[in-house]
Scaffold this active site. Structure first.
Site, PDB file in Angstrom:
ATOM      1  N   HIS A   1     -14.540  -1.033  -8.086  1.00  0.00           N
ATOM      2  CA  HIS A   1     -13.392  -1.168  -7.188  1.00  0.00           C
ATOM      3  C   HIS A   1     -12.293  -0.160  -7.522  1.00  0.00           C
ATOM      4  CE1 HIS A   1     -13.992  -5.103  -4.865  1.00  0.00           C
ATOM      5  NE2 HIS A   1     -15.148  -4.858  -5.468  1.00  0.00           N
TER       6      HIS A   1
ATOM      7  N   GLU B   1      -3.138  -2.735  -5.453  1.00  0.00           N
ATOM      8  CA  GLU B   1      -4.530  -2.918  -5.032  1.00  0.00           C
ATOM      9  C   GLU B   1      -5.087  -4.285  -5.408  1.00  0.00           C
ATOM     10  OE1 GLU B   1      -7.000   0.270  -6.519  1.00  0.00           O
ATOM     11  OE2 GLU B   1      -5.464   1.756  -6.035  1.00  0.00           O
TER      12      GLU B   1
ATOM     13  N   SER C   1      -5.989   2.660 -11.094  1.00  0.00           N
ATOM     14  CA  SER C   1      -4.983   2.097 -10.184  1.00  0.00           C
ATOM     15  C   SER C   1      -5.244   0.624  -9.883  1.00  0.00           C
ATOM     16  CB  SER C   1      -4.922   2.896  -8.878  1.00  0.00           C
ATOM     17  OG  SER C   1      -6.192   2.974  -8.261  1.00  0.00           O
TER      18      SER C   1
ATOM     19  N   GLY D   1      -9.972   7.026  -6.370  1.00  0.00           N
ATOM     20  CA  GLY D   1     -10.756   7.567  -7.466  1.00  0.00           C
ATOM     21  C   GLY D   1     -10.614   6.738  -8.739  1.00  0.00           C
TER      22      GLY D   1
ATOM     23  N   HIS E   1     -25.560  -5.704  -8.375  1.00  0.00           N
ATOM     24  CA  HIS E   1     -25.526  -7.114  -7.984  1.00  0.00           C
ATOM     25  C   HIS E   1     -26.573  -7.938  -8.734  1.00  0.00           C
ATOM     26  CE1 HIS E   1     -23.444  -6.344  -3.827  1.00  0.00           C
ATOM     27  NE2 HIS E   1     -22.652  -6.125  -4.863  1.00  0.00           N
TER      28      HIS E   1
ATOM     29  N   ASP F   1     -30.991  -5.943 -15.007  1.00  0.00           N
ATOM     30  CA  ASP F   1     -32.363  -5.457 -14.860  1.00  0.00           C
ATOM     31  C   ASP F   1     -32.586  -5.062 -13.404  1.00  0.00           C
ATOM     32  OD1 ASP F   1     -32.592  -7.915 -13.484  1.00  0.00           O
ATOM     33  OD2 ASP F   1     -33.359  -8.935 -15.281  1.00  0.00           O
TER      34      ASP F   1
END
Length: 400
Positions: A137, A159, A147, A143, A264, A324
């Site tokens: 994120h 943010e 931040s 970038g 994920h 994995d």
């Protein structure tokens, strides 16, 4: 190399920058200082050494040496022989970042970060997923400049206060590491680098080895705006076209999209990020037909309604704490939790990559490459940005 007074070289095969960082940390400084002393005493030295270097490189296994001159530089020769015992000099870099950037300015920085990160992982097995997501994120908005770590102020909503970031965790881990690094080297190591290194180290804890390289030298940004988040962070409900566009804006391709989605394999998702697939997929009270029916039935036992925004579910069933390639196995079974996961199967190129990642070695190798690419997105270096004293605040509030 002595002709230039430094022991640095451009990337070539097995060479590296700061090769002697650990084995002989003062080597380059000693060589430079001695070389300059000889140049001050004799202005013909640069020509001699440049020619010597040229002749050395052009003749394999044969060194042309001005013995009489080098005898006068016996201290330097002794140092060289010591260094040659370890190997040759080298250089590697990713964009504007460098390997071992803090080698001289804070030699123990990476060791401190790794040890503290591992302590946190031992205490809480969910830390790797938290830090990996936090790093992702951060890089996708302005970038990799840290931040995402900044707090909101009276005049600005940062943010971390934007809706897609409200479920982010791990800020306390970064703050703890930053405090210890500041004690060792005040004002030297950026929060952006700490986050990048801690994300890598936390995921790597499971294997007790680094799963990817982290090039360092990032500076911290001084701007963080919640309004910039939604247009940059990929959404969990995005289709493949939108996902591809999101990644392309950051210099990442379809291969990067598929492999980074593999993150994920660890962590959890909140019900409200995917419950529409269960209860109202097309606005008619229906279920997403691409979702495995038995898996959908299980998810409904966990997420009772569209409004549930507190319940969490493992993103990779049965493997949520193990990094994995199992994510791709579940994806093939149509058990990807988010609509954005399922979207990877709607494109032929992406689907073929998913098939390749069913082999773990293929996934790990490519994940390492894509993480290096992601870690180089729009970085601040040199005199840009600042090195924050505390990761949640810029050093001068007037610039925020």
């Amino acid at each position: 190399m002595l002709a230039f007074g430094v022991l640095a070289f451009t990337e070539a095969g097995r060479l590296q920058e700061d090769f002697y960082c650990q084995s002989c940390p003062l080597a380059e400084e000693i060589i430079k200082n001695l070389t300059w002393e000889h140049v001050k005493a004799n202005p013909t030295v640069p020509a001699r050494l440049l020619r010597l270097h040229f002749h050395d490189c052009f003749v394999r296994n044969y060194w042309i040496i001005d013995y009489l001159y080098l005898v006068k530089m016996k201290n330097l020769v002794s140092l060289l022989l010591c260094m040659l015992a370890f190997g040759v000099l080298a250089f590697t870099e990713a964009g504007r970042l460098q390997e071992d950037f803090y080698c001289h300015s804070c030699p123990l920085a990476e060791e401190i970060i790794k040890n503290l990160t591992w302590e946190h992982v031992k205490a809480n097995a969910t830390v790797p997923a938290r830090l990996l997501r936090l790093h992702f994120h951060d890089c996708f908005v302005r970038g990799c400049d840290g931040s995402i770590l900044l707090n909101s102020t009276a005049n600005n909503t940062a943010e971390k206060a934007a809706t897609p970031n409200l479920t982010l965790l791990g800020f306390d881990v970064i703050d703890d590491i930053k405090e210890k690094v500041e004690e060792a080297c005040p004002g030297v190591v950026s929060c952006a680098d700490i986050l990048a290194l801690a994300a890598r180290d936390s995921v790597s804890f499971q294997y007790k080895r680094n799963l990817w390289k982290v090039y360092t030298g990032r500076r911290d940004g001084t701007i963080s705006r919640a309004s910039e988040v939604s247009g940059n962070i990929p959404s969990s409900v995005s289709n493949f076209t939108v996902l591809k566009q999101n990644f392309a804006k950051k210099g990442l391709d379809v291969l990067d999209l598929v492999v980074l989605s593999g993150g994920h394999t660890i962590g959890v998702g909140h019900c409200d990020a995917f419950s529409k697939r269960l209860y109202n997929f097309t606005g008619k009270g229906d279920q997403d037909p691409s979702l495995d029916p038995s898996y959908a039935a299980f998810l409904k036992t966990q997420c009772k309604s569209l409004s549930d925004n507190t319940t969490i579910v493992a993103m990779d069933p049965g493997s949520a704490l193990n990094f994995d390639n199992h994510y791709y196995v579940t994806l093939e079974q149509h058990k990807g939790l988010f609509q954005s996961d399922a979207a990877l199967l709607t494109n032929e190129d992406a689907r073929n990559i998913v098939q390749e990642f069913l082999t773990s070695s293929t996934f790990f190798g490519q994940f390492a490459e894509s993480m290096v690419k992601m870690g180089d997105i729009e970085v601040l270096t040199g005199e840009q940005g600042q090195i924050r004293e505390h990761c949640a605040f810029v050093n001068f509030l007037s610039s925020y």
